[in-house]
Design an enzyme around this catalytic site. Sequence first.
Site, short mmCIF file in Angstrom:
data_model
loop_
_atom_site.label_atom_id
_atom_site.label_comp_id
_atom_site.label_asym_id
_atom_site.label_seq_id
_atom_site.Cartn_x
_atom_site.Cartn_y
_atom_site.Cartn_z
N TRP A 103 0.81 -1.23 0.00
CA TRP A 103 0.00 0.00 0.00
C TRP A 103 0.84 1.27 0.00
O TRP A 103 0.53 2.22 -0.72
CB TRP A 103 -1.02 -0.02 1.14
CG TRP A 103 -2.08 -1.03 0.87
CD1 TRP A 103 -2.38 -2.13 1.61
CD2 TRP A 103 -2.98 -1.07 -0.26
NE1 TRP A 103 -3.39 -2.85 1.01
CE2 TRP A 103 -3.78 -2.22 -0.13
CE3 TRP A 103 -3.17 -0.24 -1.38
CZ2 TRP A 103 -4.76 -2.57 -1.07
CZ3 TRP A 103 -4.14 -0.58 -2.32
CH2 TRP A 103 -4.92 -1.74 -2.16
N ASP A 172 -1.68 6.61 6.26
CA ASP A 172 -2.72 5.72 5.75
C ASP A 172 -2.98 4.68 6.84
O ASP A 172 -2.18 3.78 7.07
CB ASP A 172 -2.24 5.03 4.47
CG ASP A 172 -3.27 4.03 3.93
OD1 ASP A 172 -4.34 3.85 4.57
OD2 ASP A 172 -3.01 3.42 2.87
N LYS A 196 -12.37 -1.79 6.24
CA LYS A 196 -11.63 -2.77 7.04
C LYS A 196 -12.17 -2.80 8.46
O LYS A 196 -12.68 -3.80 8.91
CB LYS A 196 -10.13 -2.44 7.05
CG LYS A 196 -9.31 -2.94 5.85
CD LYS A 196 -9.72 -2.37 4.52
CE LYS A 196 -8.95 -2.90 3.35
NZ LYS A 196 -8.08 -1.94 2.70
C1 LIG Z 1 -7.41 -1.54 1.53
C2 LIG Z 1 -6.33 -0.55 1.65
C3 LIG Z 1 -6.15 0.47 0.71
C4 LIG Z 1 -7.01 0.60 -0.53
O1 LIG Z 1 -8.28 1.02 -0.17
P1 LIG Z 1 -9.40 1.42 -1.26
O2 LIG Z 1 -10.45 1.98 -0.36
O3 LIG Z 1 -9.79 0.16 -1.94
O4 LIG Z 1 -8.82 2.43 -2.16
C5 LIG Z 1 -5.13 1.38 0.93
N1 LIG Z 1 -4.33 1.30 2.00
C6 LIG Z 1 -4.47 0.32 2.92
C7 LIG Z 1 -3.55 0.27 4.09
C8 LIG Z 1 -5.47 -0.63 2.77
O5 LIG Z 1 -5.62 -1.60 3.69
#
Ligand SMILES: *Cc1c(COP(=O)(O)O)cnc(C)c1O
Length: 361
Positions: A103, A172, A196
């Site tokens: 990511w 993030d 999540k």
């Molecule tokens: C799932 C995830 C993403 C991507 O998320 P989207 O909402 O599908 O764009 C980005 N960063 C992390 C850490 C993730 O777990």
Amino acid sequence: MTKRVFNFNPGPAALPLEVLEQAQAEMLDFKGTGMSVMEISHRSKEFESVIQTAEADLRELMGIPANYKVMFLQGGAHLQFSMIPMNLRAAGASADYIVTGTWSKTAVKEAKKLGATRVAANTEADGFKGLPASLDLDPKAAYLHFTSNETIHGVEFFKEPVPPAGVPLVCDSSSDFISHPIDVSKYALIYAGAQKNAGPSGVTIVIERDDMIERTPENLPVMLDYKIMATSGSLHNTPPCWSIYMVGLVLQWVKKMGGLTAIEKTNRTKAELIYNAIDNSGGFYRGHALPDARSIMNIPFRLPSEELEDAFVKEAKKNDLIGLKGHRSVGGMRASIYNAMTVEGAQALANFMAEFQKKNG
Ligand SMILES: *Cc1c(COP(=O)(O)O)cnc(C)c1O
């Protein structure tokens, strides 16, 4: 009775049963309106209460200081990969990124399209198994970006990296959001796709400090402009009403569970059950992440052969343990044990792992 399974999906992921039941109970007649939340105006007083309560509950749970704005945006964490450099990196300036997995690597790729991007650390050569031993930081960086939990590699920061004085910290937090307490005042911006830990897909939560919002350049497209989104209370256009409502229900559930300190304790108990099953297997199960970087949310692990891994997924499914196949880039298994996974579910997986080894080890 409806059959529910133990859901280890990485995202969209399990939601607390009580939350789903409440959504079901309110589906046809939300608070005496005779309509579903999906059918009412985003400018109605009923929806205003939904979004304002969700924000207030999030502020209370995370201890978000008054000089931060909370936004409920669309486009997933992916759109934040672009919005952050567009809004926070002035023309000609450079931003620093710590790369610890898929990511953060993706975030760098997007940031590079828009301007100068430096990699302050990268653990890819070591297979994204741990945290960086040191950081090569730019004291003039527009911001320092990191990914607090790498969902695919199962590597988690339990202490924030420390940027040089005056460099804003951007995170993030998609896959460990509201899974443990953090000191929000250390951050300039935190973002998380809801699917999540915080709700269904369709909404991304962004928490941004006021002085950062002032950096927003003129003439960005409205949907990419933090200042417009923040000052309109995420209501510049029609927001994802249903997803925000569901996030609100999840936040109330987290409060009922005792808040983030209590949630972290349960999360650690769950993670320990599964890490113990790995550590006590005499090498039959091999965890991907190094012990000091092990995530309490996502646990990727391998078995001695791909045949055994395929058999594991099939057998697990027969035992109502769902969503355990790992990401293709790491292979093997991955158990995602977000807030909504119960201790009972983690115990069921740990028991299954011991049984499976006994039969196949
Ligand atoms: C799932 C995830 C993403 C991507 O998320 P989207 O909402 O599908 O764009 C980005 N960063 C992390 C850490 C993730 O777990």
